[in-house]
Write a protein that holds these residues in place. Structure first.
Motif, PDB file in Angstrom:
ATOM      1  N   LEU A 168      -8.546  -6.688   7.217  1.00  0.00           N
ATOM      2  CA  LEU A 168      -7.296  -6.187   6.664  1.00  0.00           C
ATOM      3  C   LEU A 168      -6.243  -6.091   7.769  1.00  0.00           C
ATOM      4  O   LEU A 168      -6.488  -5.520   8.824  1.00  0.00           O
ATOM      5  CB  LEU A 168      -7.492  -4.818   6.020  1.00  0.00           C
ATOM      6  CG  LEU A 168      -6.273  -4.333   5.236  1.00  0.00           C
ATOM      7  CD1 LEU A 168      -6.697  -3.928   3.832  1.00  0.00           C
ATOM      8  CD2 LEU A 168      -5.608  -3.179   5.916  1.00  0.00           C
ATOM      9  N   THR A 221      -5.525   1.970   2.240  1.00  0.00           N
ATOM     10  CA  THR A 221      -6.042   0.975   3.190  1.00  0.00           C
ATOM     11  C   THR A 221      -7.414   1.375   3.730  1.00  0.00           C
ATOM     12  O   THR A 221      -8.283   0.525   3.895  1.00  0.00           O
ATOM     13  CB  THR A 221      -5.048   0.725   4.335  1.00  0.00           C
ATOM     14  OG1 THR A 221      -4.751   1.966   4.983  1.00  0.00           O
ATOM     15  CG2 THR A 221      -3.778   0.068   3.827  1.00  0.00           C
ATOM     16  N   PHE A 243       0.039  -5.716   2.980  1.00  0.00           N
ATOM     17  CA  PHE A 243      -1.244  -5.961   3.638  1.00  0.00           C
ATOM     18  C   PHE A 243      -1.876  -7.230   3.074  1.00  0.00           C
ATOM     19  O   PHE A 243      -1.485  -7.723   2.021  1.00  0.00           O
ATOM     20  CB  PHE A 243      -2.197  -4.766   3.451  1.00  0.00           C
ATOM     21  CG  PHE A 243      -2.697  -4.585   2.042  1.00  0.00           C
ATOM     22  CD1 PHE A 243      -3.873  -5.189   1.615  1.00  0.00           C
ATOM     23  CD2 PHE A 243      -1.982  -3.812   1.130  1.00  0.00           C
ATOM     24  CE1 PHE A 243      -4.328  -5.023   0.316  1.00  0.00           C
ATOM     25  CE2 PHE A 243      -2.432  -3.638  -0.162  1.00  0.00           C
ATOM     26  CZ  PHE A 243      -3.603  -4.244  -0.578  1.00  0.00           C
ATOM     27  N   SER A 270       0.793  -1.232   0.000  1.00  0.00           N
ATOM     28  CA  SER A 270       0.000   0.000   0.000  1.00  0.00           C
ATOM     29  C   SER A 270       0.827   1.284   0.000  1.00  0.00           C
ATOM     30  O   SER A 270       0.299   2.348   0.269  1.00  0.00           O
ATOM     31  CB  SER A 270      -0.964  -0.006   1.192  1.00  0.00           C
ATOM     32  OG  SER A 270      -0.265  -0.241   2.393  1.00  0.00           O
ATOM     33  N   SER A 286      -1.752  -5.616   8.279  1.00  0.00           N
ATOM     34  CA  SER A 286      -0.567  -5.184   7.545  1.00  0.00           C
ATOM     35  C   SER A 286       0.660  -5.215   8.433  1.00  0.00           C
ATOM     36  O   SER A 286       0.560  -5.299   9.658  1.00  0.00           O
ATOM     37  CB  SER A 286      -0.763  -3.778   6.980  1.00  0.00           C
ATOM     38  OG  SER A 286      -0.774  -2.830   8.020  1.00  0.00           O
ATOM     39  N   ASN A 322       3.727  -0.452   3.557  1.00  0.00           N
ATOM     40  CA  ASN A 322       3.569  -1.762   4.199  1.00  0.00           C
ATOM     41  C   ASN A 322       2.861  -2.755   3.295  1.00  0.00           C
ATOM     42  O   ASN A 322       2.092  -2.380   2.412  1.00  0.00           O
ATOM     43  CB  ASN A 322       2.757  -1.609   5.495  1.00  0.00           C
ATOM     44  CG  ASN A 322       3.554  -0.943   6.580  1.00  0.00           C
ATOM     45  OD1 ASN A 322       4.465  -1.541   7.137  1.00  0.00           O
ATOM     46  ND2 ASN A 322       3.226   0.312   6.869  1.00  0.00           N
TER      47      ASN A 322
END
Length: 160
Positions: A105, A125, A89, A84, A107, A87
């Motif tokens: 979700l 995100t 995810f 993203s 991450s 990071n």
């Protein structure tokens, strides 16, 4: 018995029969073209591939090298994994008609040093976890939430 029917009645019956036959044939030809219409919409199978984020709210996403472009890969069970901006995810896609969101979700927790990375990460995100209207046209995946529009293109896999 049929000789008693005047000739003008026979002619008018034939005329009306021809009109009905013409109308019936016209309807059949019109309806036969309906089977060959272009496919409208998409199926979950159409989403199963790797996607690269190319636009946010209509503006091109520019990533300075050697950074990785934000992306997501969707598998056969509609599990998603991606990057993203800062990071990695992963999560599970939920589809309801033309609505899309990522549930569960999670991450990694790397520190985003650059502000543009942190902003893109947060926007992506957050948007993915909200209900988005999803559209798939001309190999372009568009996710539209109340706040943002994310546009993805299929990832080019380099040939060896």
């Amino acid at each position: 018995m049929f000789k008693l029917i005047p000739q003008f009645l026979t002619a008018s019956i034939t005329f009306f029969a021809k009109q009905r036959l013409t109308l019936l044939l016209l309807c059949l030809f019109t309806l036969s073209g309906c089977d060959q219409q272009a496919k409208v919409g998409f199926t979950a199978d159409d989403l199963k591939q790797s996607w690269v984020l190319t636009k946010i709210d209509g503006k091109d996403v520019h990533i300075a090298e050697p950074r990785i472009t934000p992306n997501m890969a969707i598998d056969a069970e509609l599990k998603v994994a991606g990057f993203s901006g800062c990071n990695r995810f992963f999560g599970q896609i939920e589809l309801k008609e033309n609505n899309f969101r990522v549930t569960g979700l999670a991450s990694t927790k790397m520190a985003c040093i650059q502000d543009d990375q942190a902003t893109m990460e947060s926007l992506m995100t957050t948007s993915l976890q909200q209900w988005n209207t999803v559209a798939l046209e001309n190999n372009t995946l568009t996710l539209t939430s109340e706040q943002h529009i994310l546009t993805f293109m299929p990832e080019d896999i380099p040939s060896e």
